[in-house]
Design a protein around this motif. Structure first.
Motif, PDB file in Angstrom:
ATOM      1  N   VAL A 112       0.566  -1.395   0.039  1.00 26.02           N
ATOM      2  CA  VAL A 112      -0.004   0.117   0.723  1.00 26.02           C
ATOM      3  C   VAL A 112       1.146   1.777   0.166  1.00 26.02           C
ATOM      4  O   VAL A 112       0.512   2.051  -1.106  1.00 26.02           O
ATOM      5  CB  VAL A 112      -0.945  -0.361   1.019  1.00 26.02           C
ATOM      6  N   VAL A 113       1.799   1.356   0.980  1.00 25.96           N
ATOM      7  CA  VAL A 113       2.807   2.687   0.798  1.00 25.96           C
ATOM      8  C   VAL A 113       3.145   2.892  -0.477  1.00 25.96           C
ATOM      9  O   VAL A 113       3.670   3.483  -0.986  1.00 25.96           O
ATOM     10  CB  VAL A 113       3.500   2.057   1.545  1.00 25.96           C
ATOM     11  N   VAL A 114       3.995   1.903  -0.912  1.00 23.35           N
ATOM     12  CA  VAL A 114       4.695   1.559  -2.006  1.00 23.35           C
ATOM     13  C   VAL A 114       3.512   2.476  -3.332  1.00 23.35           C
ATOM     14  O   VAL A 114       4.036   3.401  -4.194  1.00 23.35           O
ATOM     15  CB  VAL A 114       4.748   0.483  -2.476  1.00 23.35           C
ATOM     16  N   LEU A 115       2.401   1.889  -3.446  1.00 23.53           N
ATOM     17  CA  LEU A 115       1.626   2.722  -4.760  1.00 23.53           C
ATOM     18  C   LEU A 115       1.403   3.710  -4.149  1.00 23.53           C
ATOM     19  O   LEU A 115       1.224   4.713  -5.283  1.00 23.53           O
ATOM     20  CB  LEU A 115       0.505   1.017  -4.518  1.00 23.53           C
ATOM     21  N   LEU A 116       0.877   3.838  -3.333  1.00 21.15           N
ATOM     22  CA  LEU A 116       0.010   5.145  -2.981  1.00 21.15           C
ATOM     23  C   LEU A 116       1.584   6.900  -3.007  1.00 21.15           C
ATOM     24  O   LEU A 116       1.449   7.293  -3.533  1.00 21.15           O
ATOM     25  CB  LEU A 116       0.066   5.377  -1.081  1.00 21.15           C
TER      26      LEU A 116
END
Length: 128
Positions: A17-21
């Motif tokens: 999630v962090v990488v995508l955001l």
């Protein structure tokens, strides 16, 4: 910068999630349990909260009800992240106050589309 709070106890899901955001230019706040997430929501007032439904201790739906019942945080859009996308879950998630939900495993294109749409819906109406 648009801030998204992710409340997720799985390290692998949090990392994804962090990488995508961050790849979309969002500032990401992270919490691994509901209590920490509620504290961050009150202190930082993010533009969107991504709430894991199955959290240790207080579950995500209880945390959502608390945030939606608090005058300081009730206007923050909350999207449930759930591996339980079974019949009746949508109603249960909605009844807790979530504005939407994303089923796990996360499909990155759909995930980013839902995040962008929820952030757009959460923008204040222009005055004129």
């Amino acid at each position: 910068m648009t801030r998204v709070l992710t409340i997720e106890d799985s390290a692998a899901n949090m990392k994804l999630v962090v990488v995508l955001l961050e790849s979309q230019g969002y500032e990401v706040l992270q919490a691994t349990d509901a209590e920490e997430g509620i504290r961050l929501a009150r202190e930082q007032h993010p533009d969107l909260i991504l709430m894991d439904v199955q959290l240790p201790g207080m579950d995500g739906l209880t945390a959502t009800r608390l945030l939606k019942g608090d005058i300081a945080t009730r206007d923050i859009r909350i999207v449930a992240l759930t591996a339980f996308a079974m019949r009746g879950d949508h109603e249960r998630i909605s009844a807790a106050g979530c504005d939407g939900y994303i089923a796990k495993p996360i499909r990155y294109k759909e995930f980013l589309k839902v995040v962008a749409a929820e952030l757009e819906m959460g923008k204040p109406m222009p005055r004129g």
